[in-house]
Design an enzyme around this catalytic site. Sequence first.
Site, PDB file in Angstrom:
ATOM      1  N   THR A 121       0.858  -1.193   0.000  1.00  7.80           N
ATOM      2  CA  THR A 121       0.000   0.000   0.000  1.00  7.80           C
ATOM      3  C   THR A 121       0.887   1.235   0.000  1.00  7.80           C
ATOM      4  OG1 THR A 121      -1.731  -1.176   1.203  1.00  7.80           O
ATOM      5  CG2 THR A 121      -1.815   1.227   1.241  1.00  7.80           C
ATOM      6  N   ARG A 157      -7.972  -9.376   3.902  1.00 10.53           N
ATOM      7  CA  ARG A 157      -8.364  -9.213   5.302  1.00 10.53           C
ATOM      8  C   ARG A 157      -7.653 -10.274   6.131  1.00 10.53           C
ATOM      9  NH1 ARG A 157     -14.543 -10.251   4.686  1.00 10.53           N
ATOM     10  NH2 ARG A 157     -13.602 -11.807   3.295  1.00 10.53           N
ATOM     11  N   ASN A 211     -10.189   1.582   2.022  1.00 10.85           N
ATOM     12  CA  ASN A 211      -9.989   1.356   3.458  1.00 10.85           C
ATOM     13  C   ASN A 211     -10.527   2.506   4.304  1.00 10.85           C
ATOM     14  OD1 ASN A 211      -8.893  -1.143   3.112  1.00 10.85           O
ATOM     15  ND2 ASN A 211      -6.821  -0.611   3.744  1.00 10.85           N
ATOM     16  N   PHE A 252     -19.360  -4.143   7.908  1.00  9.82           N
ATOM     17  CA  PHE A 252     -18.701  -3.053   8.638  1.00  9.82           C
ATOM     18  C   PHE A 252     -19.688  -2.124   9.337  1.00  9.82           C
ATOM     19  CE2 PHE A 252     -15.587  -4.629   5.717  1.00  9.82           C
ATOM     20  CZ  PHE A 252     -14.404  -4.564   6.432  1.00  9.82           C
ATOM     21  N   CYS A 263      -3.719  -1.915   8.789  1.00  5.50           N
ATOM     22  CA  CYS A 263      -4.188  -1.192   7.595  1.00  5.50           C
ATOM     23  C   CYS A 263      -4.976   0.073   7.914  1.00  5.50           C
ATOM     24  CB  CYS A 263      -5.034  -2.121   6.722  1.00  5.50           C
ATOM     25  SG  CYS A 263      -4.074  -3.436   5.946  1.00  5.50           S
ATOM     26  N   LYS A 266      -3.181   3.095   9.730  1.00  4.66           N
ATOM     27  CA  LYS A 266      -2.115   3.655   8.894  1.00  4.66           C
ATOM     28  C   LYS A 266      -2.663   4.292   7.632  1.00  4.66           C
ATOM     29  CE  LYS A 266       0.610   0.637   6.835  1.00  4.66           C
ATOM     30  NZ  LYS A 266       0.629   0.808   5.367  1.00  4.66           N
ATOM     31  N   LYS A 323      -8.574  -8.450  15.673  1.00  4.74           N
ATOM     32  CA  LYS A 323      -9.759  -9.096  15.120  1.00  4.74           C
ATOM     33  C   LYS A 323      -9.568 -10.596  15.288  1.00  4.74           C
ATOM     34  CE  LYS A 323     -10.224  -9.607  10.684  1.00  4.74           C
ATOM     35  NZ  LYS A 323     -10.369  -9.369   9.222  1.00  4.74           N
TER      36      LYS A 323
END
Length: 438
Positions: A121, A157, A211, A252, A263, A266, A323
């Site tokens: 990324t 993910r 994201n 979500f 992720c 940041k 998670k």
Amino acid sequence: MRITVVGAGYVGLTTAVCFAHLGNEVMVVEKVQKKVELLKDGRVPFYEPGLEDLLVENLRKGRISFTTQLSEGVEFSDLIFICVGTPQNPDGSADLSQVEEVAKETAKLMNSYKLLVEKSTVPVNTHKLIKRTVERYLKIRGKSMEFDVASNPEFLREGSAVQDFLYPDRIVIGVESQRSREILQELYKDFTCPIIFTDPATSELIKHASNSFLAMKISYINMVADLCEKVGADVRLVAEAMGYDKRIGREFLRAGIGWGGSCFPKDIKAFIRMAEDQGVDFSLLKEVDKINTRRAQQFVDKVKSVIWSLRGKSLAIWGLSFKPNTDDIREAPSLKIIPLLLKEGAFLKLYDPKAMDNFKALYPPGKDLTYAEDMYDAVKDASALLILTEWREFEEADLKKVKELMELPIIVDGRNIYDPKKVRELGIEYYGIGVLNL
């Protein structure tokens, strides 16, 4: 096809193993010798369901190999995926030094056409910096040869990365030449999902935009959860009803103690910084980040309101990873909540199915913090059970047994994994996020 992957971190290793699984020959370049030895032995240095089994299978079939030498990787393939780290600088921008190093060293080694593909990324227009770096070092060598730079962002993910790679929602590819387009089109020809070809800048931007939008959905439903608690509404039903709207979607929209991981924190800061550098005010995303930051203190305040003073109280913690289905604790809510609880004078007993070793490196066992053998050991004589990660084994726990083991049968559920009515029928005090807490 023959593929070189530079970097054996989370993204690089998943990319390499999955490409090998699809029948390609893959060489992975990784600087850390110990990690290379581990991988050659078929062991993955982090937990990701299914990845180690695929690694072992493809090592046996001879489809994947590992080396510490970039020269071997550059010689092995004309298709080089850059999967190195882009950590966050103090100002929120991305540290691209590892990406620059790959570009520079590849230019020093290449003797034929190469296609360098950004998988890491990176900020928008990083492809231009890679291209400029390669051109400069080719010029120093007195070489004039063709090469291309493309963008192919990952959307993996943690906890379901193998599935996400093999069965993606979409594949985004940013190219500048017909040659690079044809190479990547051939690589992904067997995928049935939409393949979106763009210019590299658009491709780079898509990852951060995606994201940041997902992070915004989480912060939004958490803000709604705060209002639900004030007015006696149920955020779970609000989210369910919202999710049936196809324009919104159900993913979500789960209220809780906020997002973490490598992720979202940041990427959202990097996106804000990118926008500011271009004179665009991303005040919306700044507020999204603030909402998330406040979740830890709000949760601790909720615990204090439930059990009064925390000093000297024994609290059980279920969940340390950011998670479920991963051992990753980077930016996990637990890293913010646990120090706050310790500051209040609580005694903590922690349990997580996979992340305890990583957490012990930051918080060794001591007089006020210990680690449990299992989830039931954690709740023995506890004044309250705090749930910080929604692991399935917690959802399936024997709550009658939990009640019998605790000093006070109180659950403060930071992830809303239980039905409040069913838990309360067992004689357990239950407090969730954005639900009516009686």
